[in-house]
Design a protein around this motif. Structure first.
Motif, PDB file in Angstrom:
ATOM      1  N   ARG A   1      36.996  35.180  27.564  1.00  0.00           N
ATOM      2  CA  ARG A   1      37.053  34.556  28.883  1.00  0.00           C
ATOM      3  C   ARG A   1      38.251  35.073  29.681  1.00  0.00           C
ATOM      4  NH1 ARG A   1      34.318  30.214  31.141  1.00  0.00           N
ATOM      5  NH2 ARG A   1      33.063  30.131  29.276  1.00  0.00           N
ATOM      6  N   TYR A   2      39.342  35.271  28.975  1.00  0.00           N
ATOM      7  CA  TYR A   2      40.555  35.772  29.623  1.00  0.00           C
ATOM      8  C   TYR A   2      40.292  37.166  30.224  1.00  0.00           C
ATOM      9  CZ  TYR A   2      45.409  37.157  30.308  1.00  0.00           C
ATOM     10  OH  TYR A   2      46.583  37.580  30.858  1.00  0.00           O
ATOM     11  N   ILE A   3      39.648  38.006  29.443  1.00  0.00           N
ATOM     12  CA  ILE A   3      39.358  39.363  29.923  1.00  0.00           C
ATOM     13  C   ILE A   3      38.447  39.296  31.153  1.00  0.00           C
ATOM     14  CG2 ILE A   3      38.122  41.496  29.335  1.00  0.00           C
ATOM     15  CD1 ILE A   3      39.210  41.202  26.474  1.00  0.00           C
ATOM     16  N   MET A   4      37.451  38.419  31.101  1.00  0.00           N
ATOM     17  CA  MET A   4      36.535  38.267  32.249  1.00  0.00           C
ATOM     18  C   MET A   4      37.285  37.803  33.494  1.00  0.00           C
ATOM     19  SD  MET A   4      33.328  38.711  31.178  1.00  0.00           S
ATOM     20  CE  MET A   4      32.203  37.594  31.977  1.00  0.00           C
ATOM     21  N   ARG A   5      38.182  36.832  33.286  1.00  0.00           N
ATOM     22  CA  ARG A   5      38.943  36.305  34.434  1.00  0.00           C
ATOM     23  C   ARG A   5      39.807  37.382  35.057  1.00  0.00           C
ATOM     24  NH1 ARG A   5      41.590  30.549  32.918  1.00  0.00           N
ATOM     25  NH2 ARG A   5      39.623  29.447  32.670  1.00  0.00           N
ATOM     26  N   LYS A   6      40.447  38.155  34.181  1.00  0.00           N
ATOM     27  CA  LYS A   6      41.327  39.221  34.679  1.00  0.00           C
ATOM     28  C   LYS A   6      40.508  40.253  35.441  1.00  0.00           C
ATOM     29  CE  LYS A   6      45.095  37.745  33.868  1.00  0.00           C
ATOM     30  NZ  LYS A   6      46.041  37.514  34.949  1.00  0.00           N
ATOM     31  N   GLN A   7      39.345  40.552  34.903  1.00  0.00           N
ATOM     32  CA  GLN A   7      38.487  41.542  35.569  1.00  0.00           C
ATOM     33  C   GLN A   7      38.127  41.082  36.981  1.00  0.00           C
ATOM     34  OE1 GLN A   7      34.923  42.688  33.371  1.00  0.00           O
ATOM     35  NE2 GLN A   7      33.944  43.084  35.336  1.00  0.00           N
ATOM     36  N   ALA A   8      37.883  39.788  37.121  1.00  0.00           N
ATOM     37  CA  ALA A   8      37.494  39.244  38.422  1.00  0.00           C
ATOM     38  C   ALA A   8      38.614  39.375  39.453  1.00  0.00           C
ATOM     39  CB  ALA A   8      37.095  37.783  38.260  1.00  0.00           C
ATOM     40  N   GLU A   9      39.874  39.551  38.963  1.00  0.00           N
ATOM     41  CA  GLU A   9      40.991  39.718  39.902  1.00  0.00           C
ATOM     42  C   GLU A   9      41.025  41.116  40.514  1.00  0.00           C
ATOM     43  OE1 GLU A   9      44.622  38.651  37.864  1.00  0.00           O
ATOM     44  OE2 GLU A   9      43.820  36.667  37.362  1.00  0.00           O
ATOM     45  N   PHE A  10      40.232  42.036  39.939  1.00  0.00           N
ATOM     46  CA  PHE A  10      40.218  43.411  40.452  1.00  0.00           C
ATOM     47  C   PHE A  10      38.843  43.698  41.035  1.00  0.00           C
ATOM     48  CE2 PHE A  10      43.474  43.180  37.245  1.00  0.00           C
ATOM     49  CZ  PHE A  10      44.546  43.768  37.906  1.00  0.00           C
ATOM     50  N   PRO A  11      38.729  43.666  42.358  1.00  0.00           N
ATOM     51  CA  PRO A  11      37.412  43.729  42.993  1.00  0.00           C
ATOM     52  C   PRO A  11      36.618  44.986  42.652  1.00  0.00           C
ATOM     53  CG  PRO A  11      39.216  43.752  44.639  1.00  0.00           C
ATOM     54  CD  PRO A  11      39.825  43.508  43.304  1.00  0.00           C
ATOM     55  N   PHE A  12      37.314  46.091  42.306  1.00  0.00           N
ATOM     56  CA  PHE A  12      36.566  47.323  42.039  1.00  0.00           C
ATOM     57  C   PHE A  12      36.344  47.566  40.548  1.00  0.00           C
ATOM     58  CE2 PHE A  12      38.786  47.922  46.113  1.00  0.00           C
ATOM     59  CZ  PHE A  12      37.658  47.996  46.930  1.00  0.00           C
TER      60      PHE A  12
END
Ligand code: AHG
Ligand code: MN
Ligand code: MN
Length: 338
Positions: free
Chosen positions: A19-30
Protein backbone atom coordinates in the motif's frame (compact mmCIF):
# COMPACT_ATOMS: atom_id res chain seq x y z
CA UNK A 1 -16.73 -4.24 32.50
CA UNK A 2 -13.25 -2.77 32.14
CA UNK A 3 -12.51 -0.24 29.41
CA UNK A 4 -10.85 -1.75 26.39
CA UNK A 5 -7.11 -1.29 26.39
CA UNK A 6 -6.74 1.75 24.16
CA UNK A 7 -3.18 0.89 23.18
CA UNK A 8 -4.13 -2.60 22.16
CA UNK A 9 -6.99 -1.46 19.98
CA UNK A 10 -5.09 1.51 18.58
CA UNK A 11 -2.06 -0.50 17.52
CA UNK A 12 -2.92 -1.90 14.14
CA UNK A 13 -0.11 -3.64 12.34
CA UNK A 14 -0.18 -0.56 10.13
CA UNK A 15 0.38 0.20 6.48
CA UNK A 16 1.75 -2.57 4.30
CA UNK A 17 4.67 -2.18 1.93
CA UNK A 18 2.30 -2.82 -0.99
CA UNK A 19 0.00 0.00 0.00
CA UNK A 20 2.87 2.32 0.81
CA UNK A 21 4.41 1.79 -2.62
CA UNK A 22 1.03 2.45 -4.28
CA UNK A 23 0.55 5.65 -2.29
CA UNK A 24 4.00 6.89 -3.17
CA UNK A 25 3.41 6.12 -6.82
CA UNK A 26 0.24 8.22 -6.75
CA UNK A 27 2.36 11.22 -5.67
CA UNK A 28 4.16 11.11 -9.03
CA UNK A 29 1.68 11.89 -11.80
CA UNK A 30 3.87 10.44 -14.57
CA UNK A 31 4.79 7.25 -12.76
CA UNK A 32 3.81 4.24 -14.82
CA UNK A 33 3.99 1.67 -12.03
CA UNK A 34 6.90 -0.40 -13.30
CA UNK A 35 9.29 0.63 -10.55
CA UNK A 36 6.56 -0.02 -7.99
CA UNK A 37 6.07 -3.49 -9.39
CA UNK A 38 9.84 -4.10 -9.38
CA UNK A 39 10.05 -3.15 -5.69
CA UNK A 40 7.20 -5.53 -4.94
CA UNK A 41 9.01 -8.32 -6.82
CA UNK A 42 12.12 -7.68 -4.74
CA UNK A 43 10.05 -7.79 -1.56
CA UNK A 44 8.58 -11.11 -2.65
CA UNK A 45 12.05 -12.55 -3.28
CA UNK A 46 13.05 -11.24 0.15
CA UNK A 47 10.18 -13.13 1.76
CA UNK A 48 11.15 -16.33 -0.02
CA UNK A 49 14.80 -15.99 1.01
CA UNK A 50 13.72 -15.13 4.54
CA UNK A 51 11.90 -18.44 4.70
CA UNK A 52 15.01 -20.32 3.51
CA UNK A 53 17.23 -18.48 5.97
CA UNK A 54 14.87 -19.12 8.88
CA UNK A 55 14.86 -22.86 8.41
CA UNK A 56 18.41 -23.17 7.10
CA UNK A 57 19.50 -25.43 9.92
CA UNK A 58 16.64 -27.83 9.23
CA UNK A 59 16.52 -28.02 5.47
CA UNK A 60 20.04 -29.03 4.49
CA UNK A 61 20.87 -25.73 2.74
CA UNK A 62 23.82 -24.74 4.93
CA UNK A 63 27.47 -25.38 4.13
CA UNK A 64 29.67 -24.73 1.14
CA UNK A 65 28.50 -25.00 -2.45
CA UNK A 66 30.82 -26.84 -4.83
CA UNK A 67 31.95 -23.66 -6.58
CA UNK A 68 33.81 -20.38 -6.12
CA UNK A 69 32.44 -17.09 -7.36
CA UNK A 70 34.22 -14.79 -9.81
CA UNK A 71 36.17 -13.25 -6.93
CA UNK A 72 37.56 -16.63 -5.94
CA UNK A 73 35.42 -16.78 -2.80
CA UNK A 74 33.85 -20.02 -1.70
CA UNK A 75 30.13 -19.85 -2.44
CA UNK A 76 27.79 -21.05 0.26
CA UNK A 77 24.75 -23.12 -0.64
CA UNK A 78 22.49 -20.42 0.73
CA UNK A 79 24.32 -17.80 -1.39
CA UNK A 80 23.32 -19.77 -4.47
CA UNK A 81 19.79 -20.45 -3.21
CA UNK A 82 19.29 -16.71 -2.70
CA UNK A 83 20.79 -15.93 -6.10
CA UNK A 84 18.52 -18.39 -7.88
CA UNK A 85 15.39 -17.20 -6.01
CA UNK A 86 16.11 -13.56 -6.70
CA UNK A 87 16.82 -14.00 -10.40
CA UNK A 88 13.70 -16.12 -10.77
CA UNK A 89 11.53 -13.51 -9.03
CA UNK A 90 12.91 -10.74 -11.26
CA UNK A 91 12.48 -12.84 -14.39
CA UNK A 92 8.89 -13.73 -13.52
CA UNK A 93 8.09 -10.20 -12.37
CA UNK A 94 8.90 -8.85 -15.83
CA UNK A 95 10.21 -5.41 -14.84
CA UNK A 96 13.98 -6.06 -15.04
CA UNK A 97 15.63 -6.73 -18.40
CA UNK A 98 18.90 -7.91 -16.83
CA UNK A 99 20.42 -8.72 -13.47
CA UNK A 100 23.97 -8.49 -12.17
CA UNK A 101 24.75 -10.70 -9.19
CA UNK A 102 27.77 -11.21 -6.99
CA UNK A 103 27.42 -14.90 -7.73
CA UNK A 104 27.73 -14.70 -11.55
CA UNK A 105 30.50 -13.18 -13.61
CA UNK A 106 28.41 -11.78 -16.46
CA UNK A 107 24.98 -10.27 -17.04
CA UNK A 108 21.97 -12.45 -16.54
CA UNK A 109 19.31 -11.78 -19.16
CA UNK A 110 15.78 -12.22 -17.95
CA UNK A 111 14.19 -12.36 -21.40
CA UNK A 112 12.21 -9.21 -20.55
CA UNK A 113 13.86 -7.01 -23.19
CA UNK A 114 10.94 -4.59 -23.04
CA UNK A 115 11.51 -3.88 -19.35
CA UNK A 116 13.15 -0.56 -18.55
CA UNK A 117 15.09 -1.41 -15.38
CA UNK A 118 18.24 -3.35 -14.49
CA UNK A 119 19.08 -4.64 -11.02
CA UNK A 120 22.52 -5.22 -9.45
CA UNK A 121 22.50 -7.30 -6.28
CA UNK A 122 24.34 -9.14 -3.57
CA UNK A 123 21.80 -11.93 -3.04
CA UNK A 124 23.19 -12.87 0.36
CA UNK A 125 25.61 -10.68 2.25
CA UNK A 126 27.54 -11.98 5.23
CA UNK A 127 28.56 -15.43 3.96
CA UNK A 128 30.68 -16.18 7.00
CA UNK A 129 27.59 -15.76 9.19
CA UNK A 130 25.21 -17.93 7.18
CA UNK A 131 25.82 -21.15 9.07
CA UNK A 132 26.01 -19.65 12.54
CA UNK A 133 22.60 -18.00 12.88
CA UNK A 134 23.85 -14.42 12.74
CA UNK A 135 22.13 -11.66 10.75
CA UNK A 136 22.68 -11.64 6.99
CA UNK A 137 21.04 -9.67 4.19
CA UNK A 138 20.30 -8.96 0.52
CA UNK A 139 21.42 -5.74 -1.17
CA UNK A 140 19.95 -4.28 -4.35
CA UNK A 141 20.56 -1.34 -6.66
CA UNK A 142 18.24 -0.33 -9.53
CA UNK A 143 18.94 1.72 -12.68
CA UNK A 144 16.80 2.83 -15.55
CA UNK A 145 18.46 1.30 -18.60
CA UNK A 146 20.34 3.54 -21.04
CA UNK A 147 20.04 1.13 -23.97
CA UNK A 148 16.83 1.19 -26.03
CA UNK A 149 13.82 -0.60 -24.61
CA UNK A 150 13.29 -3.75 -26.66
CA UNK A 151 17.01 -4.39 -27.18
CA UNK A 152 19.25 -6.59 -25.07
CA UNK A 153 20.72 -4.90 -21.99
CA UNK A 154 24.46 -4.27 -22.07
CA UNK A 155 27.25 -3.46 -19.59
CA UNK A 156 26.52 0.24 -20.14
CA UNK A 157 23.20 -0.19 -18.31
CA UNK A 158 25.05 -1.27 -15.16
CA UNK A 159 28.09 1.01 -15.44
CA UNK A 160 26.22 4.32 -15.23
CA UNK A 161 27.61 5.48 -11.87
CA UNK A 162 26.18 5.59 -8.38
CA UNK A 163 24.33 8.89 -8.80
CA UNK A 164 22.20 7.34 -11.53
CA UNK A 165 20.59 4.78 -9.22
CA UNK A 166 16.83 5.23 -9.17
CA UNK A 167 16.30 3.03 -6.12
CA UNK A 168 18.36 0.95 -3.74
CA UNK A 169 17.87 -0.97 -0.55
CA UNK A 170 18.41 -4.08 1.49
CA UNK A 171 16.57 -6.85 3.22
CA UNK A 172 18.04 -7.71 6.62
CA UNK A 173 17.36 -11.21 7.92
CA UNK A 174 17.92 -10.42 11.57
CA UNK A 175 16.13 -10.87 14.87
CA UNK A 176 13.32 -9.48 12.79
CA UNK A 177 13.40 -9.23 9.01
CA UNK A 178 13.37 -5.73 7.56
CA UNK A 179 13.25 -4.16 4.14
CA UNK A 180 14.82 -0.70 3.91
CA UNK A 181 14.80 1.25 0.65
CA UNK A 182 15.08 4.61 -1.03
CA UNK A 183 13.89 5.97 -4.34
CA UNK A 184 15.78 9.20 -3.75
CA UNK A 185 13.17 10.76 -1.47
CA UNK A 186 14.44 9.71 1.94
CA UNK A 187 14.77 6.25 3.44
CA UNK A 188 11.90 4.07 4.65
CA UNK A 189 12.01 0.86 6.67
CA UNK A 190 9.49 -1.98 6.86
CA UNK A 191 9.39 -4.91 9.26
CA UNK A 192 8.21 -8.34 8.21
CA UNK A 193 5.27 -9.91 10.02
CA UNK A 194 5.81 -13.60 9.24
CA UNK A 195 2.40 -14.85 10.35
CA UNK A 196 0.73 -12.43 7.91
CA UNK A 197 3.42 -12.69 5.23
CA UNK A 198 3.61 -8.91 4.89
CA UNK A 199 6.13 -6.12 5.39
CA UNK A 200 4.68 -3.27 7.47
CA UNK A 201 5.90 0.30 7.68
CA UNK A 202 7.91 0.58 10.90
CA UNK A 203 10.61 3.19 10.24
CA UNK A 204 9.29 6.15 8.25
CA UNK A 205 11.90 8.71 7.18
CA UNK A 206 15.00 7.05 8.61
CA UNK A 207 17.77 9.54 9.46
CA UNK A 208 21.19 8.60 10.81
CA UNK A 209 22.18 10.52 13.95
CA UNK A 210 24.59 13.27 12.85
CA UNK A 211 26.83 12.55 15.82
CA UNK A 212 27.84 8.90 15.79
CA UNK A 213 29.54 6.83 18.47
CA UNK A 214 29.99 3.25 17.29
CA UNK A 215 32.93 2.33 15.05
CA UNK A 216 32.76 -0.88 13.02
CA UNK A 217 35.67 -2.52 11.24
CA UNK A 218 37.65 -5.74 11.29
CA UNK A 219 40.46 -4.91 13.68
CA UNK A 220 42.18 -8.17 12.74
CA UNK A 221 43.60 -6.18 9.82
CA UNK A 222 45.11 -3.54 12.15
CA UNK A 223 48.66 -4.01 10.91
CA UNK A 224 47.49 -3.97 7.30
CA UNK A 225 45.49 -0.75 7.58
CA UNK A 226 46.87 2.56 6.28
CA UNK A 227 48.26 4.89 8.98
CA UNK A 228 45.26 7.24 8.69
CA UNK A 229 42.84 4.43 9.58
CA UNK A 230 44.90 3.47 12.64
CA UNK A 231 45.08 7.13 13.71
CA UNK A 232 41.30 7.43 13.42
CA UNK A 233 40.65 4.22 15.35
CA UNK A 234 43.10 5.22 18.08
CA UNK A 235 41.24 8.50 18.47
CA UNK A 236 37.93 6.59 18.76
CA UNK A 237 39.42 4.33 21.42
CA UNK A 238 40.94 7.16 23.42
CA UNK A 239 37.42 8.55 23.72
CA UNK A 240 36.07 5.15 24.75
CA UNK A 241 33.72 4.87 21.76
CA UNK A 242 32.12 1.43 21.44
CA UNK A 243 33.45 -0.90 18.76
CA UNK A 244 30.94 -3.28 17.15
CA UNK A 245 31.66 -5.59 14.22
CA UNK A 246 29.23 -8.33 13.22
CA UNK A 247 31.00 -9.15 9.96
CA UNK A 248 27.80 -8.87 7.93
CA UNK A 249 27.95 -5.54 6.17
CA UNK A 250 24.17 -5.11 6.06
CA UNK A 251 23.80 -5.82 9.77
CA UNK A 252 26.65 -3.52 10.81
CA UNK A 253 25.30 -0.84 8.51
CA UNK A 254 21.74 -1.15 9.78
CA UNK A 255 22.79 -0.83 13.42
CA UNK A 256 24.88 2.24 12.68
CA UNK A 257 22.09 3.77 10.57
CA UNK A 258 19.66 3.50 13.47
CA UNK A 259 21.96 4.44 16.33
CA UNK A 260 24.76 6.48 14.72
CA UNK A 261 28.25 5.31 13.90
CA UNK A 262 30.78 4.60 11.20
CA UNK A 263 31.57 1.45 9.21
CA UNK A 264 34.98 1.05 7.58
CA UNK A 265 36.28 -1.46 5.08
CA UNK A 266 39.39 0.44 4.01
CA UNK A 267 42.21 -0.65 1.73
CA UNK A 268 44.51 -3.20 3.35
CA UNK A 269 48.03 -4.24 2.40
CA UNK A 270 46.60 -7.39 0.82
CA UNK A 271 43.48 -5.79 -0.76
CA UNK A 272 44.39 -2.34 -1.96
CA UNK A 273 40.80 -1.51 -2.94
CA UNK A 274 39.31 -3.11 0.15
CA UNK A 275 37.01 -6.09 -0.17
CA UNK A 276 33.55 -4.74 -0.83
CA UNK A 277 32.12 -4.52 -4.31
CA UNK A 278 31.19 -1.16 -5.78
CA UNK A 279 28.10 -1.97 -7.81
CA UNK A 280 26.09 -4.13 -5.44
CA UNK A 281 27.48 -3.32 -1.97
CA UNK A 282 28.99 0.19 -1.85
CA UNK A 283 26.70 2.05 -4.28
CA UNK A 284 23.34 1.01 -2.78
CA UNK A 285 24.51 1.61 0.79
CA UNK A 286 26.04 4.98 -0.16
CA UNK A 287 22.81 6.06 -1.87
CA UNK A 288 20.79 5.07 1.21
CA UNK A 289 23.29 6.75 3.53
CA UNK A 290 23.21 10.07 1.69
CA UNK A 291 19.41 9.91 1.66
CA UNK A 292 19.48 9.31 5.43
CA UNK A 293 21.68 12.36 6.05
CA UNK A 294 24.97 10.48 6.35
CA UNK A 295 28.11 10.31 4.22
CA UNK A 296 29.98 7.66 2.26
CA UNK A 297 33.56 8.07 1.06
CA UNK A 298 36.43 5.97 -0.22
CA UNK A 299 38.82 8.22 1.72
CA UNK A 300 39.50 10.29 -1.39
CA UNK A 301 36.08 10.82 -2.98
CA UNK A 302 32.37 10.26 -2.45
CA UNK A 303 31.53 6.63 -3.14
CA UNK A 304 28.69 7.66 -5.46
CA UNK A 305 31.22 9.55 -7.62
CA UNK A 306 33.52 6.56 -8.17
CA UNK A 307 33.55 5.79 -11.89
CA UNK A 308 32.57 2.16 -12.48
CA UNK A 309 34.61 0.19 -14.98
CA UNK A 310 33.99 -3.40 -14.02
CA UNK A 311 31.00 -5.39 -12.77
CA UNK A 312 32.83 -6.79 -9.76
CA UNK A 313 35.29 -4.01 -8.96
CA UNK A 314 36.08 -3.39 -5.33
CA UNK A 315 35.96 -0.10 -3.54
CA UNK A 316 37.13 1.13 -0.11
CA UNK A 317 34.14 2.06 2.04
CA UNK A 318 33.87 4.50 4.94
CA UNK A 319 30.21 5.19 5.68
CA UNK A 320 28.06 6.58 8.45
CA UNK A 321 27.39 9.62 10.63
CA UNK A 322 28.78 12.84 9.15
CA UNK A 323 30.88 13.79 12.19
CA UNK A 324 32.79 10.51 12.24
CA UNK A 325 33.23 10.38 8.46
CA UNK A 326 34.59 13.93 8.54
CA UNK A 327 36.95 12.99 11.36
CA UNK A 328 38.26 10.10 9.27
CA UNK A 329 38.76 12.46 6.32
CA UNK A 330 40.72 14.81 8.60
CA UNK A 331 43.00 11.87 9.41
CA UNK A 332 43.44 11.23 5.67
CA UNK A 333 44.36 14.93 5.16
CA UNK A 334 46.77 14.91 8.13
CA UNK A 335 48.47 11.75 6.84
CA UNK A 336 48.97 13.20 3.36
CA UNK A 337 50.19 16.54 4.76
CA UNK A 338 52.66 14.96 7.14
P1 AHG B 1 29.64 -11.50 1.04
O1 AHG B 1 29.18 -12.48 2.07
O2 AHG B 1 28.52 -10.97 0.20
O3 AHG B 1 30.81 -11.98 0.23
O4 AHG B 1 30.14 -10.19 1.81
C1 AHG B 1 30.91 -10.38 2.96
C2 AHG B 1 31.44 -9.03 3.36
C3 AHG B 1 30.56 -8.22 4.27
O5 AHG B 1 29.33 -8.73 4.55
C4 AHG B 1 31.34 -8.11 5.54
O6 AHG B 1 31.24 -6.85 6.10
C5 AHG B 1 32.72 -8.43 5.12
O7 AHG B 1 32.63 -9.28 4.04
C6 AHG B 1 33.50 -9.09 6.20
O8 AHG B 1 34.79 -9.30 5.74
P2 AHG B 1 35.96 -9.63 6.76
O9 AHG B 1 35.75 -11.03 7.20
O10 AHG B 1 37.20 -9.45 5.91
O11 AHG B 1 35.91 -8.63 7.88
MN1 MN C 1 28.35 -8.94 0.50
MN1 MN D 1 27.10 -12.14 -0.97
Amino acid sequence: MTAPDEDLIASPVGITLERYIMRKQAEFPFATGELSQLLRDIALAGKIINREVNRAGLSDVTGAFSRQNVQGEQQQRLDMAAHVRFVRALRNGGQACAVLSEEEEGLIYTGNDHAKYVVAMDPLDGSSNIDVNVSIGTLFSIYCRVTPVGSKATAADFLQGGRRQVAAGYVLYGSSTMLVYTTGHGVTGFTYEPSLGEFFLSHPDLRIPAAGRTFSCNEGYWYEYPAYVRAFLESCKRRGLPGRYIGSLVADYHRNLLTGGIYLYPPTAAQTEGKLRLLYECYPLAFLMEQAGGEATTGTQAVLDVVPTDFHQRCPLVIGSPDLVQELLACVAAASAG
